[in-house]
Design an enzyme around this catalytic site. Structure first.
Site, mmCIF file in Angstrom:
data_model
loop_
_atom_site.group_PDB
_atom_site.id
_atom_site.type_symbol
_atom_site.label_atom_id
_atom_site.label_comp_id
_atom_site.label_asym_id
_atom_site.label_seq_id
_atom_site.Cartn_x
_atom_site.Cartn_y
_atom_site.Cartn_z
ATOM 1 N N GLU A 270 17.421 13.493 -5.146
ATOM 2 C CA GLU A 270 18.220 13.376 -6.361
ATOM 3 C C GLU A 270 18.752 11.951 -6.465
ATOM 4 O OE1 GLU A 270 18.323 15.737 -8.607
ATOM 5 O OE2 GLU A 270 17.230 17.114 -7.317
ATOM 6 N N GLY A 271 18.960 11.494 -7.683
ATOM 7 C CA GLY A 271 19.497 10.160 -7.890
ATOM 8 C C GLY A 271 18.434 9.130 -8.207
ATOM 9 N N CYS A 272 17.192 9.567 -8.281
ATOM 10 C CA CYS A 272 16.087 8.669 -8.606
ATOM 11 C C CYS A 272 15.668 8.907 -10.057
ATOM 12 C CB CYS A 272 14.897 8.925 -7.690
ATOM 13 S SG CYS A 272 15.245 8.640 -5.947
ATOM 14 N N ALA A 273 15.351 7.845 -10.755
ATOM 15 C CA ALA A 273 14.893 7.976 -12.136
ATOM 16 C C ALA A 273 13.525 8.644 -12.179
ATOM 17 C CB ALA A 273 14.839 6.613 -12.806
ATOM 18 N N SER A 274 12.709 8.386 -11.179
ATOM 19 C CA SER A 274 11.373 8.983 -11.070
ATOM 20 C C SER A 274 11.462 10.239 -10.210
ATOM 21 C CB SER A 274 10.414 7.998 -10.404
ATOM 22 O OG SER A 274 10.401 6.777 -11.083
#
Length: 135
Positions: A48-52
């Site tokens: 979690e916390g990734c744009a991808s």
């Protein structure tokens, strides 16, 4: 404290003057990384916390840390490959001692990634560190 594989990446970056060449190299590292089995790309391995879309599956064998990782974005897949070079093969107890921001700064990644990519990279490092600490 960096592994030989990470030192090799750092040396290559020293020879690449242009950031477009460095980005291409990171993408090539990602393309060369073994694909993660899609069956392992589940909510439990998602970062979690990734744009991808990013998945990391830690693996510990013989007291050494390793992980499988994948992303739906080529540059992020390359960043996973860079992190793999930084951490894979280390004794589990040493994973937390790696100063990932300092090591990645040697590559200049801190100054050349978007805020979203930087946040995602921090989330991946946190997942790796937390996994090693829990082992």
């Amino acid at each position: 404290m960096a592994t030989a594989a990470f030192e090799e990446i750092a040396e290559t970056f020293e020879f690449l003057d242009d950031w477009e060449d460095r980005y291409r190299h990171v993408i090539e590292l990602g393309k060369a990384m073994p694909a993660m089995d899609p069956a392992l790309q589940v909510p439990a391995t998602k970062v979690e916390g990734c744009a991808s879309q990013v998945w990391i599956l830690p693996q510990i064998a013989g007291g050494r840390f390793d992980f499988q990782g994948d992303s739906d974005a080529l540059i992020v897949r390359g960043l996973i490959a860079v992190l793999h070079a930084l951490y894979a093969g280390l004794p589990v107890a040493e994973v937390g001692a790696v100063d990932a921001p300092a090591e990645l700064a040697r590559l200049g990644l801190d100054a050349h990634l978007s805020a979203q990519r930087s946040n995602g990279l921090r989330a991946m490092v946190a997942r790796i560190r937390d996994s090693a600490a829990a082992a």
